[in-house]
Design a protein around this motif. Sequence first.
Motif, PDB file in Angstrom:
ATOM      1  N   LEU A 155      25.361  -3.420 -38.460  1.00 55.06           N
ATOM      2  CA  LEU A 155      25.155  -2.126 -39.118  1.00 55.06           C
ATOM      3  C   LEU A 155      24.902  -2.308 -40.604  1.00 55.06           C
ATOM      4  CD1 LEU A 155      25.117   0.939 -38.890  1.00 55.06           C
ATOM      5  CD2 LEU A 155      27.592   0.931 -39.238  1.00 55.06           C
ATOM      6  N   LEU A 156      25.682  -3.168 -41.245  1.00 54.87           N
ATOM      7  CA  LEU A 156      25.488  -3.420 -42.669  1.00 54.87           C
ATOM      8  C   LEU A 156      24.119  -4.027 -42.934  1.00 54.87           C
ATOM      9  CD1 LEU A 156      26.574  -3.540 -45.567  1.00 54.87           C
ATOM     10  CD2 LEU A 156      27.574  -5.775 -45.004  1.00 54.87           C
ATOM     11  N   THR A 157      23.729  -4.988 -42.115  1.00 54.21           N
ATOM     12  CA  THR A 157      22.435  -5.648 -42.301  1.00 54.21           C
ATOM     13  C   THR A 157      21.279  -4.664 -42.182  1.00 54.21           C
ATOM     14  OG1 THR A 157      23.316  -7.719 -41.428  1.00 54.21           O
ATOM     15  CG2 THR A 157      20.934  -7.460 -41.426  1.00 54.21           C
ATOM     16  N   LEU A 158      21.319  -3.818 -41.164  1.00 55.50           N
ATOM     17  CA  LEU A 158      20.199  -2.905 -40.908  1.00 55.50           C
ATOM     18  C   LEU A 158      20.116  -1.780 -41.937  1.00 55.50           C
ATOM     19  CD1 LEU A 158      20.532  -2.837 -37.034  1.00 55.50           C
ATOM     20  CD2 LEU A 158      18.615  -3.782 -38.334  1.00 55.50           C
ATOM     21  N   THR A 159      21.250  -1.335 -42.448  1.00 53.22           N
ATOM     22  CA  THR A 159      21.189  -0.318 -43.509  1.00 53.22           C
ATOM     23  C   THR A 159      20.715  -0.931 -44.826  1.00 53.22           C
ATOM     24  OG1 THR A 159      23.572  -0.662 -43.870  1.00 53.22           O
ATOM     25  CG2 THR A 159      22.919   1.204 -42.499  1.00 53.22           C
ATOM     26  N   LEU A 160      21.143  -2.157 -45.101  1.00 58.60           N
ATOM     27  CA  LEU A 160      20.628  -2.837 -46.294  1.00 58.60           C
ATOM     28  C   LEU A 160      19.129  -3.096 -46.187  1.00 58.60           C
ATOM     29  CD1 LEU A 160      23.443  -5.485 -46.962  1.00 58.60           C
ATOM     30  CD2 LEU A 160      22.914  -3.487 -48.367  1.00 58.60           C
ATOM     31  N   ALA A 161      18.617  -3.218 -44.955  1.00 60.85           N
ATOM     32  CA  ALA A 161      17.193  -3.520 -44.751  1.00 60.85           C
ATOM     33  C   ALA A 161      16.291  -2.343 -45.076  1.00 60.85           C
ATOM     34  CB  ALA A 161      16.957  -3.966 -43.311  1.00 60.85           C
ATOM     35  N   CYS A 162      16.852  -1.162 -45.366  1.00 62.44           N
ATOM     36  CA  CYS A 162      16.006  -0.019 -45.746  1.00 62.44           C
ATOM     37  C   CYS A 162      15.186  -0.339 -47.000  1.00 62.44           C
ATOM     38  CB  CYS A 162      16.876   1.206 -45.997  1.00 62.44           C
ATOM     39  SG  CYS A 162      17.494   2.005 -44.511  1.00 62.44           S
ATOM     40  N   ALA A 163      15.793  -1.027 -47.947  1.00 61.25           N
ATOM     41  CA  ALA A 163      15.089  -1.337 -49.199  1.00 61.25           C
ATOM     42  C   ALA A 163      13.911  -2.281 -48.975  1.00 61.25           C
ATOM     43  CB  ALA A 163      16.067  -1.900 -50.222  1.00 61.25           C
ATOM     44  N   PRO A 164      14.102  -3.448 -48.307  1.00 63.74           N
ATOM     45  CA  PRO A 164      12.916  -4.289 -48.056  1.00 63.74           C
ATOM     46  C   PRO A 164      11.901  -3.633 -47.132  1.00 63.74           C
ATOM     47  CG  PRO A 164      14.876  -5.202 -46.987  1.00 63.74           C
ATOM     48  CD  PRO A 164      15.345  -4.128 -47.915  1.00 63.74           C
ATOM     49  N   ALA A 165      12.349  -2.771 -46.212  1.00 58.60           N
ATOM     50  CA  ALA A 165      11.394  -2.062 -45.356  1.00 58.60           C
ATOM     51  C   ALA A 165      10.513  -1.145 -46.193  1.00 58.60           C
ATOM     52  CB  ALA A 165      12.143  -1.267 -44.288  1.00 58.60           C
ATOM     53  N   ALA A 166      11.111  -0.450 -47.151  1.00 57.67           N
ATOM     54  CA  ALA A 166      10.331   0.420 -48.029  1.00 57.67           C
ATOM     55  C   ALA A 166       9.357  -0.391 -48.882  1.00 57.67           C
ATOM     56  CB  ALA A 166      11.268   1.232 -48.921  1.00 57.67           C
ATOM     57  N   CYS A 167       9.802  -1.528 -49.382  1.00 60.23           N
ATOM     58  CA  CYS A 167       8.909  -2.379 -50.188  1.00 60.23           C
ATOM     59  C   CYS A 167       7.736  -2.875 -49.363  1.00 60.23           C
ATOM     60  CB  CYS A 167       9.696  -3.556 -50.749  1.00 60.23           C
ATOM     61  SG  CYS A 167      10.932  -3.104 -51.994  1.00 60.23           S
ATOM     62  N   CYS A 168       7.999  -3.304 -48.126  1.00 59.07           N
ATOM     63  CA  CYS A 168       6.923  -3.809 -47.270  1.00 59.07           C
ATOM     64  C   CYS A 168       5.964  -2.683 -46.883  1.00 59.07           C
ATOM     65  CB  CYS A 168       7.518  -4.462 -46.024  1.00 59.07           C
ATOM     66  SG  CYS A 168       8.379  -6.022 -46.337  1.00 59.07           S
ATOM     67  N   ALA A 169       6.497  -1.492 -46.595  1.00 58.57           N
ATOM     68  CA  ALA A 169       5.627  -0.364 -46.266  1.00 58.57           C
ATOM     69  C   ALA A 169       4.751   0.017 -47.456  1.00 58.57           C
ATOM     70  CB  ALA A 169       6.474   0.824 -45.818  1.00 58.57           C
ATOM     71  N   HIS A 170       5.341   0.005 -48.649  1.00 55.22           N
ATOM     72  CA  HIS A 170       4.578   0.294 -49.858  1.00 55.22           C
ATOM     73  C   HIS A 170       3.495  -0.757 -50.083  1.00 55.22           C
ATOM     74  CE1 HIS A 170       3.656   1.098 -54.075  1.00 55.22           C
ATOM     75  NE2 HIS A 170       3.885  -0.175 -54.305  1.00 55.22           N
ATOM     76  N   LEU A 171       3.838  -2.018 -49.872  1.00 56.20           N
ATOM     77  CA  LEU A 171       2.870  -3.100 -50.053  1.00 56.20           C
ATOM     78  C   LEU A 171       1.697  -2.941 -49.099  1.00 56.20           C
ATOM     79  CD1 LEU A 171       2.157  -5.835 -51.377  1.00 56.20           C
ATOM     80  CD2 LEU A 171       3.469  -6.947 -49.561  1.00 56.20           C
ATOM     81  N   LEU A 172       1.979  -2.618 -47.847  1.00 56.69           N
ATOM     82  CA  LEU A 172       0.903  -2.435 -46.877  1.00 56.69           C
ATOM     83  C   LEU A 172      -0.003  -1.278 -47.279  1.00 56.69           C
ATOM     84  CD1 LEU A 172      -0.435  -3.019 -44.133  1.00 56.69           C
ATOM     85  CD2 LEU A 172       1.216  -1.444 -43.105  1.00 56.69           C
ATOM     86  N   SER A 173       0.573  -0.146 -47.642  1.00 51.93           N
ATOM     87  CA  SER A 173      -0.231   1.022 -48.000  1.00 51.93           C
ATOM     88  C   SER A 173      -1.101   0.755 -49.226  1.00 51.93           C
ATOM     89  CB  SER A 173       0.679   2.219 -48.256  1.00 51.93           C
ATOM     90  OG  SER A 173       1.381   2.589 -47.093  1.00 51.93           O
ATOM     91  N   ALA A 174      -0.511   0.183 -50.262  1.00 48.58           N
ATOM     92  CA  ALA A 174      -1.249  -0.033 -51.501  1.00 48.58           C
ATOM     93  C   ALA A 174      -2.359  -1.063 -51.328  1.00 48.58           C
ATOM     94  CB  ALA A 174      -0.280  -0.465 -52.604  1.00 48.58           C
ATOM     95  N   ARG A 175      -2.048  -2.180 -50.670  1.00 47.63           N
ATOM     96  CA  ARG A 175      -3.061  -3.215 -50.458  1.00 47.63           C
ATOM     97  C   ARG A 175      -4.171  -2.727 -49.537  1.00 47.63           C
ATOM     98  NH1 ARG A 175      -2.871  -7.006 -54.399  1.00 47.63           N
ATOM     99  NH2 ARG A 175      -0.717  -7.698 -54.766  1.00 47.63           N
ATOM    100  N   ALA A 176      -3.804  -1.950 -48.515  1.00 47.48           N
ATOM    101  CA  ALA A 176      -4.832  -1.446 -47.597  1.00 47.48           C
ATOM    102  C   ALA A 176      -5.764  -0.474 -48.309  1.00 47.48           C
ATOM    103  CB  ALA A 176      -4.160  -0.778 -46.403  1.00 47.48           C
ATOM    104  N   ARG A 177      -5.226   0.379 -49.171  1.00 45.32           N
ATOM    105  CA  ARG A 177      -6.078   1.304 -49.907  1.00 45.32           C
ATOM    106  C   ARG A 177      -6.984   0.566 -50.885  1.00 45.32           C
ATOM    107  NH1 ARG A 177      -1.467   5.853 -51.169  1.00 45.32           N
ATOM    108  NH2 ARG A 177      -0.995   6.303 -48.998  1.00 45.32           N
ATOM    109  N   ARG A 178      -6.470  -0.484 -51.475  1.00 43.84           N
ATOM    110  CA  ARG A 178      -7.315  -1.273 -52.372  1.00 43.84           C
ATOM    111  C   ARG A 178      -8.453  -1.927 -51.593  1.00 43.84           C
ATOM    112  NH1 ARG A 178      -4.391  -5.268 -56.499  1.00 43.84           N
ATOM    113  NH2 ARG A 178      -3.964  -3.234 -57.440  1.00 43.84           N
ATOM    114  N   ARG A 179      -8.168  -2.419 -50.390  1.00 44.53           N
ATOM    115  CA  ARG A 179      -9.224  -3.028 -49.580  1.00 44.53           C
ATOM    116  C   ARG A 179     -10.171  -1.969 -49.038  1.00 44.53           C
ATOM    117  NH1 ARG A 179      -6.246  -8.145 -46.527  1.00 44.53           N
ATOM    118  NH2 ARG A 179      -5.252  -8.943 -48.414  1.00 44.53           N
ATOM    119  N   LEU A 180      -9.671  -0.757 -48.825  1.00 43.81           N
ATOM    120  CA  LEU A 180     -10.552   0.337 -48.418  1.00 43.81           C
ATOM    121  C   LEU A 180     -11.578   0.627 -49.501  1.00 43.81           C
ATOM    122  CD1 LEU A 180     -11.224   2.558 -46.361  1.00 43.81           C
ATOM    123  CD2 LEU A 180      -9.519   3.994 -47.488  1.00 43.81           C
TER     124      LEU A 180
END
Length: 383
Positions: free
Chosen positions: A210-235
């Motif tokens: 439970l602790l691991t998965l709740t802490l993973a919210c932050a890296p999940a948000a960073c990875c989602a942001h990275l995907l969106s920003a890089r994909a828009r730049r490639r678009l």
Amino acid sequence: MSDLGELDRPGTPERPTTTRRGAGDPVKALMHRHRELCERAVDPLEIAAGLEAHGVTDRTAARFRHRDVFSLAEELYARVPRGDDTRPRPAPTALPRPRPGRALLTLLPGALCAVALTGLRLTEGRTRLLVAAVGVLAVTLALRQALRKGPLGPRAGTRRGRLRTTLWTCWLLAYAALGDGLLRATVAGGPDGPPTGAPDGPWPFAPAPLLTLTLACAPAACCAHLLSARARRRLDASRGLEEFTASVQPLLLGVFTLFLATLGALTALGAAALDEPAAYAPVLTLGALLFLARLLTVHGFPHLPALVLGATGTAEALAPATVLAGRLPGCGLLSVPVETLVTAWGPAALPALLCGAAALPLLVHATRTLTRASAHARTAHPC
């Protein structure tokens, strides 16, 4: 119903309108149907992304006498007049700077979970139950806020699918903390009482996942942001849909791998901090499932994630139920599969198998949908 009426339904593949004898312009009806899109587009690729979002494929474009969607979009861009044909093409999308408030939202679930777990270790009896209740409420509300805004927030118009996905996410996290203990106690003949928060209680509690998965919210948000920003730049840089898809597929797989590597490191750190064995298989499979479900929901595809998460959560709930049902006269066979799996591999094998099997179709679906230009168009939810 006419073809133009059918085109009004979102997601319906478009077909050229049947023209009268002598009419030789099958693109004209499509041009009028999407005139607003064509007038505000800054380049043909933006039109192609909009057509793709309405279900136009290369096969559909062939019926409009074009080799692919991008070629069709180029003709629409050339034929539709715009009020200002001299406006410059927008600069490539820059990576926006992280917002402190939204970054705090993604850190809050893990921080509150750590505080709650510390309180459980320092209290006993009714005080422990009170701390557990307050901790569950605080973590749930923090998780709900983290999934509503920022890189993990979905597009507008997906409220129903978003609510279902969030509810099943909370259920799967609850099972990660309490499910294995319940399943082990059920197979052993119990449970003899409700969970107390103590590791040696009748219903053991596993705080590390439970602790691991709740802490993973932050890296999940960073990875989602990275995907969106890089994909828009490639678009912005791509000159066709096929080129964009080919460039985004490795980006998506790379971001997914980066998240899993970060989650593996958090699993080791969380287990060491709580002095527990690291449960890599169930945590990584559940983390992969939740991350893929969130990516699809963020980019406007919430229905399949909600369905898959619901099926996984239901299967986890049925596992101890079948063991209990097997104790009824004549129903012993119902408990054989779960008891055999738990005896051979332990209770953690069940969520690992279920979440791994559920994450695989979501990964395949993500590689097909999140590599489309329409999933990353400028109308997407902002990071």
